[in-house]
Write an enzyme that holds these catalytic residues in place. Sequence first.
Site, PDB file in Angstrom:
ATOM      1  N   GLU A 137       0.976  -1.384   0.067  1.00 49.77           N
ATOM      2  CA  GLU A 137       0.095  -0.042   0.037  1.00 49.77           C
ATOM      3  C   GLU A 137       0.867   1.212   0.026  1.00 49.77           C
ATOM      4  O   GLU A 137       1.636   1.451   0.858  1.00 49.77           O
ATOM      5  CB  GLU A 137      -0.863  -0.014   1.337  1.00 49.77           C
ATOM      6  CG  GLU A 137      -1.456   1.343   1.610  1.00 49.77           C
ATOM      7  CD  GLU A 137      -2.419   1.943   0.419  1.00 49.77           C
ATOM      8  OE1 GLU A 137      -3.390   1.232  -0.079  1.00 49.77           O
ATOM      9  OE2 GLU A 137      -2.361   3.053   0.246  1.00 49.77           O
ATOM     10  N   GLN A 138       0.634   2.140  -0.885  1.00 51.39           N
ATOM     11  CA  GLN A 138       1.534   3.369  -1.012  1.00 51.39           C
ATOM     12  C   GLN A 138       1.216   4.409   0.228  1.00 51.39           C
ATOM     13  O   GLN A 138       2.208   5.112   0.666  1.00 51.39           O
ATOM     14  CB  GLN A 138       1.339   4.135  -2.356  1.00 51.39           C
ATOM     15  CG  GLN A 138      -0.149   4.840  -2.294  1.00 51.39           C
ATOM     16  CD  GLN A 138      -0.688   5.360  -3.690  1.00 51.39           C
ATOM     17  OE1 GLN A 138       0.323   5.636  -4.791  1.00 51.39           O
ATOM     18  NE2 GLN A 138      -1.773   6.034  -3.790  1.00 51.39           N
ATOM     19  N   ARG A 161     -16.786   4.559   6.948  1.00 52.18           N
ATOM     20  CA  ARG A 161     -15.947   3.840   6.089  1.00 52.18           C
ATOM     21  C   ARG A 161     -14.520   3.516   7.272  1.00 52.18           C
ATOM     22  O   ARG A 161     -13.771   2.546   7.041  1.00 52.18           O
ATOM     23  CB  ARG A 161     -15.144   4.821   5.008  1.00 52.18           C
ATOM     24  CG  ARG A 161     -16.197   4.528   3.842  1.00 52.18           C
ATOM     25  CD  ARG A 161     -15.714   5.842   2.966  1.00 52.18           C
ATOM     26  NE  ARG A 161     -16.637   5.964   1.715  1.00 52.18           N
ATOM     27  CZ  ARG A 161     -16.433   5.241   0.644  1.00 52.18           C
ATOM     28  NH1 ARG A 161     -15.442   4.528   0.400  1.00 52.18           N
ATOM     29  NH2 ARG A 161     -17.309   5.387  -0.253  1.00 52.18           N
ATOM     30  N   TYR A 212     -27.550   9.418   6.059  1.00 56.24           N
ATOM     31  CA  TYR A 212     -27.962   8.077   6.910  1.00 56.24           C
ATOM     32  C   TYR A 212     -27.052   8.291   7.954  1.00 56.24           C
ATOM     33  O   TYR A 212     -25.861   8.635   8.024  1.00 56.24           O
ATOM     34  CB  TYR A 212     -27.931   6.664   6.139  1.00 56.24           C
ATOM     35  CG  TYR A 212     -26.516   6.495   5.267  1.00 56.24           C
ATOM     36  CD1 TYR A 212     -25.323   6.259   6.169  1.00 56.24           C
ATOM     37  CD2 TYR A 212     -26.580   6.905   3.918  1.00 56.24           C
ATOM     38  CE1 TYR A 212     -24.120   5.880   5.437  1.00 56.24           C
ATOM     39  CE2 TYR A 212     -25.261   6.625   3.086  1.00 56.24           C
ATOM     40  CZ  TYR A 212     -24.126   6.272   3.971  1.00 56.24           C
ATOM     41  OH  TYR A 212     -22.895   5.956   3.311  1.00 56.24           O
ATOM     42  N   ASP A 245     -12.183  -0.763  -8.045  1.00 59.09           N
ATOM     43  CA  ASP A 245     -12.242   0.376  -8.998  1.00 59.09           C
ATOM     44  C   ASP A 245     -11.197   0.307 -10.106  1.00 59.09           C
ATOM     45  O   ASP A 245     -11.321   1.006 -11.290  1.00 59.09           O
ATOM     46  CB  ASP A 245     -11.873   1.646  -8.105  1.00 59.09           C
ATOM     47  CG  ASP A 245     -13.321   2.210  -7.341  1.00 59.09           C
ATOM     48  OD1 ASP A 245     -14.460   1.445  -7.346  1.00 59.09           O
ATOM     49  OD2 ASP A 245     -13.384   3.131  -7.058  1.00 59.09           O
TER      50      ASP A 245
HETATM   51  C1  FAD Z   1     -19.131   9.676  -3.038  1.00 62.12           C
HETATM   52  C2  FAD Z   1     -19.048   8.271  -2.969  1.00 62.12           C
HETATM   53  C3  FAD Z   1     -19.948   7.437  -2.419  1.00 62.12           C
HETATM   54  C4  FAD Z   1     -19.736   6.188  -2.577  1.00 62.12           C
HETATM   55  N1  FAD Z   1     -20.810   5.550  -1.795  1.00 62.12           N
HETATM   56  C5  FAD Z   1     -20.521   3.960  -1.889  1.00 62.12           C
HETATM   57  C6  FAD Z   1     -21.388   3.295  -1.448  1.00 62.12           C
HETATM   58  O1  FAD Z   1     -22.467   3.759  -0.483  1.00 62.12           O
HETATM   59  N2  FAD Z   1     -21.473   1.935  -1.496  1.00 62.12           N
HETATM   60  C7  FAD Z   1     -20.395   1.170  -2.315  1.00 62.12           C
HETATM   61  O2  FAD Z   1     -20.432  -0.109  -2.389  1.00 62.12           O
HETATM   62  N3  FAD Z   1     -19.507   2.260  -2.696  1.00 62.12           N
HETATM   63  C8  FAD Z   1     -19.528   3.452  -2.602  1.00 62.12           C
HETATM   64  N4  FAD Z   1     -18.406   3.911  -3.200  1.00 62.12           N
HETATM   65  C9  FAD Z   1     -17.504   3.406  -4.258  1.00 62.12           C
HETATM   66  C10 FAD Z   1     -16.352   3.129  -3.486  1.00 62.12           C
HETATM   67  O3  FAD Z   1     -16.108   3.897  -2.454  1.00 62.12           O
HETATM   68  C11 FAD Z   1     -15.320   2.584  -4.030  1.00 62.12           C
HETATM   69  O4  FAD Z   1     -15.569   1.837  -5.185  1.00 62.12           O
HETATM   70  C12 FAD Z   1     -14.393   1.537  -3.331  1.00 62.12           C
HETATM   71  O5  FAD Z   1     -13.615   2.275  -2.284  1.00 62.12           O
HETATM   72  C13 FAD Z   1     -13.364   1.244  -4.342  1.00 62.12           C
HETATM   73  O6  FAD Z   1     -12.178   0.458  -3.612  1.00 62.12           O
HETATM   74  P1  FAD Z   1     -11.179  -0.268  -3.939  1.00 62.12           P
HETATM   75  O7  FAD Z   1     -10.139  -0.863  -2.937  1.00 62.12           O
HETATM   76  O8  FAD Z   1     -11.278  -0.887  -5.453  1.00 62.12           O
HETATM   77  O9  FAD Z   1     -10.041   1.218  -4.327  1.00 62.12           O
HETATM   78  P2  FAD Z   1      -9.569   2.272  -3.328  1.00 62.12           P
HETATM   79  O10 FAD Z   1     -10.510   2.470  -2.058  1.00 62.12           O
HETATM   80  O11 FAD Z   1      -9.392   3.539  -4.204  1.00 62.12           O
HETATM   81  O12 FAD Z   1      -8.126   1.869  -2.798  1.00 62.12           O
HETATM   82  C14 FAD Z   1      -7.056   1.659  -3.723  1.00 62.12           C
HETATM   83  C15 FAD Z   1      -5.734   1.647  -2.707  1.00 62.12           C
HETATM   84  O13 FAD Z   1      -4.808   1.558  -3.545  1.00 62.12           O
HETATM   85  C16 FAD Z   1      -3.785   2.433  -3.175  1.00 62.12           C
HETATM   86  N5  FAD Z   1      -2.793   2.640  -4.200  1.00 62.12           N
HETATM   87  C17 FAD Z   1      -2.935   3.337  -5.376  1.00 62.12           C
HETATM   88  N6  FAD Z   1      -2.108   3.188  -6.191  1.00 62.12           N
HETATM   89  C18 FAD Z   1      -1.102   2.273  -5.675  1.00 62.12           C
HETATM   90  C19 FAD Z   1       0.214   1.729  -5.917  1.00 62.12           C
HETATM   91  N7  FAD Z   1       0.717   2.147  -7.146  1.00 62.12           N
HETATM   92  N8  FAD Z   1       0.935   1.070  -5.050  1.00 62.12           N
HETATM   93  C20 FAD Z   1       0.278   0.767  -3.786  1.00 62.12           C
HETATM   94  N9  FAD Z   1      -0.798   1.124  -3.400  1.00 62.12           N
HETATM   95  C21 FAD Z   1      -1.686   1.997  -4.404  1.00 62.12           C
HETATM   96  C22 FAD Z   1      -4.407   3.686  -2.481  1.00 62.12           C
HETATM   97  O14 FAD Z   1      -3.752   4.347  -1.870  1.00 62.12           O
HETATM   98  C23 FAD Z   1      -5.565   3.004  -2.052  1.00 62.12           C
HETATM   99  O15 FAD Z   1      -5.450   2.697  -0.695  1.00 62.12           O
HETATM  100  C24 FAD Z   1     -18.688   5.607  -3.330  1.00 62.12           C
HETATM  101  C25 FAD Z   1     -17.824   6.301  -3.981  1.00 62.12           C
HETATM  102  C26 FAD Z   1     -17.916   7.738  -3.753  1.00 62.12           C
HETATM  103  C27 FAD Z   1     -16.944   8.603  -4.500  1.00 62.12           C
END
Ligand code: FAD
Length: 397
Positions: free
Chosen positions: A34-35, A108, A220, A297
């Site tokens: 994790e960065q 979160r 909520y 994502d």
């Molecule tokens: C306003 C808003 C409301 C939302 N509400 C909901 C909801 O109610 N329900 C729901 O299910 N979803 C919701 N989402 C979507 C949800 O927040 C995201 O889909 C989710 O956080 C994605 O998780 P992830 O682990 O894929 O990515 P992220 O949470 O973005 O995590 C990626 C991680 O990778 C790390 N990283 C990046 N590049 C590197 C690298 N090169 N090397 C090492 N580490 C790295 C980052 O630091 C980060 O910690 C919402 C989003 C927004 C913007």
Amino acid sequence: MARSRTIIIAGAGIGGLTAALALTRAGFRAVILEQAARLEEAGAGIQLSPNATHVLFGLGLAERLRPLVVAPEAVRIVNGAGGHDVVRLPLGQTAQSRYGAPYWVIHRADLQAVLAAAISESPDVTLRLGTRVADFAIHQHGVTVAARDAQGARDEQGVALIGADGLWSTLRTRFGDRGGPRFGRRTAFRAVVAASHVLEEFRAPVTGLWLGRDAHLVHYPVRGGREVNIVAIVRDSWHQAGWSAPASANELAPHFAGFAAVARALIAIPDRWQKWALFDRPSGRPRQQGPVTLLGDAAHPMLPFLAQGGAMAIEDAAVLAHALEHDEDIARALRAYEQARRHRVARAQRAARLNSWGYHLPGPLGMVRNGVLAAMGGEKLLRRYDWLYGWRPEQQV
Ligand SMILES: Cc1cc2nc3c(=O)[nH]c(=O)nc-3n(C[C@H](O)[C@H](O)[C@H](O)COP(=O)(O)OP(=O)(O)OC[C@H]3O[C@@H](n4cnc5c(N)ncnc54)[C@H](O)[C@@H]3O)c2cc1C
């Protein structure tokens, strides 16, 4: 455990942490790179629909999560201008019985803390903070991941690499996808306030969804009801790349000028807002190779109008672990996982995009929408989400 069972995960967001837990259940060892120097989540809430809670329960997290969550009784859809209810979708016991898992809302940071605690207790997961993944090389024994930490460059060896590095994924670019995320012409403002500061109707165990012209508001309770999460999403052209930026109530207020006084009063309460420009990507992943894949994502970012980005990352983790557990050939298992997820995440991306249009309809069109929602009624509206909330990992692999 032998190196032949080590899987490297780039990113410790919801997706990466859940994947690590799911992989240990499938007999693997996980190294998360994790960065960020510390695990830190946004000061905001997240809705966990039954398709996500089902997976989290399967990972043994139900009892740790339960004291931290609120189970909303309903989604209350409100006419933003008039302040009156359009329709209520039943959640609570109805969702639990219909989908076999609850619909929860949580802060979160609480979700992250539960995932991180489970990981810290597992001898099969190593979390390396302050370590940024830069590149990888595939070879006959698996993959070598090139990363950087405070000491300089370091290599990690594993049988597979999972890119859970979020919307701005470095690993996705490495697969030749240079297009970048697509701006959704919307900004999300988020804040969390003490429940004692808001009116009773905003403290109730209900998810409020106020719809208006070019803007909508979601609220909520979180933290067992002690705090209230507020999200205001508006049509906007600000599109700074990255994660969040500080924002002010003054910036937000004009977008809600046409909303009922109670809604305007709610958004005037927080001293601090954070804002996010919203992005997704067109459906479909870049072609992934050998023992490397994407998750969450990084693979399929979506607009938050369906509250499913995190849920889809959690689902991904379960399907990925299942695929790897049932096929010794790592590359083949990863292709099976990608294939299994393809249609479902594309459908969720499309539905979220459609809501981004439907939620913000102006004047007469908004009235027609509200009329249709009211005529359908809450039960029928909820049934339209059976495909989403009734999902089970076994259906996909
Ligand atoms: C306003 C808003 C409301 C939302 N509400 C909901 C909801 O109610 N329900 C729901 O299910 N979803 C919701 N989402 C979507 C949800 O927040 C995201 O889909 C989710 O956080 C994605 O998780 P992830 O682990 O894929 O990515 P992220 O949470 O973005 O995590 C990626 C991680 O990778 C790390 N990283 C990046 N590049 C590197 C690298 N090169 N090397 C090492 N580490 C790295 C980052 O630091 C980060 O910690 C919402 C989003 C927004 C913007």
